[in-house]
Write an enzyme that holds these catalytic residues in place. Structure first.
Site, mmCIF file in Angstrom:
data_model
loop_
_atom_site.group_PDB
_atom_site.id
_atom_site.type_symbol
_atom_site.label_atom_id
_atom_site.label_comp_id
_atom_site.label_asym_id
_atom_site.label_seq_id
_atom_site.Cartn_x
_atom_site.Cartn_y
_atom_site.Cartn_z
ATOM 1 N N HIS A 82 2.304 -1.314 -4.910
ATOM 2 C CA HIS A 82 2.239 -2.719 -5.308
ATOM 3 C C HIS A 82 2.747 -3.549 -4.140
ATOM 4 O O HIS A 82 3.802 -3.267 -3.582
ATOM 5 C CB HIS A 82 3.110 -2.967 -6.537
ATOM 6 C CG HIS A 82 3.252 -4.422 -6.873
ATOM 7 N ND1 HIS A 82 2.239 -5.146 -7.472
ATOM 8 C CD2 HIS A 82 4.274 -5.284 -6.667
ATOM 9 C CE1 HIS A 82 2.644 -6.400 -7.623
ATOM 10 N NE2 HIS A 82 3.874 -6.504 -7.148
ATOM 11 N N ASP B 80 -2.376 -4.412 -6.266
ATOM 12 C CA ASP B 80 -2.041 -3.066 -6.728
ATOM 13 C C ASP B 80 -3.125 -2.096 -6.297
ATOM 14 O O ASP B 80 -4.314 -2.432 -6.339
ATOM 15 C CB ASP B 80 -1.924 -3.039 -8.255
ATOM 16 C CG ASP B 80 -0.795 -3.926 -8.746
ATOM 17 O OD1 ASP B 80 0.358 -3.645 -8.384
ATOM 18 O OD2 ASP B 80 -1.073 -4.894 -9.475
ATOM 19 N N SER C 246 3.651 -7.506 -2.930
ATOM 20 C CA SER C 246 3.866 -8.900 -3.315
ATOM 21 C C SER C 246 4.910 -9.501 -2.380
ATOM 22 O O SER C 246 5.590 -8.788 -1.650
ATOM 23 C CB SER C 246 4.327 -9.008 -4.772
ATOM 24 O OG SER C 246 5.699 -8.695 -4.883
#
Length: 169
Positions: free
Chosen positions: A145, A159, A147
């Site tokens: 993931h 993802d 971010s």
């Protein structure tokens, strides 16, 4: 525990005279996009052998370059990414491992696959499992993931589920 740990070399492994470590290839699939990665993995920087049949915990460094591409009409359609990830790998047996890591990554832009990810700088969170096929070859699966951890909005994240192959040298 940490103070008594020391780097170890796998039994039967031969040290490399060029650049010790391993090279890995990852192929991943996400929601309307794909990712191909080439990484260099260090030899264990730290290792702890648990008593009895408790397994072993290794810390390695992973430096990688990735190319992302999006399906059809999602723009921007591609992106490059550089990453530096410290990975903890728990060897439950001599063949089976679990891994996790969090590190810094930089994308070539702040948008990809129809998403505004707000910043080129992103954090990468990784969890996976794998199997040692031979003393030099390993396969695995990893979920990642990416971010910006809320540094700037929006922060939709990306993802990806990946299949990995690693070759020690």
């Amino acid at each position: 525990m940490l103070g008594t740990a020391h780097p170890v070399q796998a039994e039967g492994a031969q040290p490399s005279t060029i650049l010790p470590g391993a090279v890995s290839m990852h192929m991943g699939f996400g929601d309307g996009y794909k990712r191909a990665t080439l990484s260099w993995e260090s030899t264990p920087l730290w290792s702890y052998q648990f008593s009895g049949r408790g397994g072993r915990l290794d810390l390695t460094g992973e430096l990688g370059v990735s190319y992302w591409w999006a399906n059809k009409d999602r723009n921007p359609r591609n992106a490059w990414q550089l990453s530096a990830i410290p990975m903890l790998r728990y060897w439950a047996t001599e063949k089976f491992y679990l891994e996790a890591g969090i590190g810094a990554t930089v994308f070539s832009g702040s948008g990809f696959a129809g998403k505004n990810i707000s910043t080129a700088y992103q954090f990468g969170d990784h969890v996976g499992a794998g199997y040692q096929i031979t003393p030099s070859d390993r396969i695995g699966v990893r979920y990642s993931h990416f971010s910006n951890a809320g540094i700037k909005r929006p922060n939709p994240g990306l993802d990806i589920i990946q299949v990995t192959y690693t070759r020690k040298f």
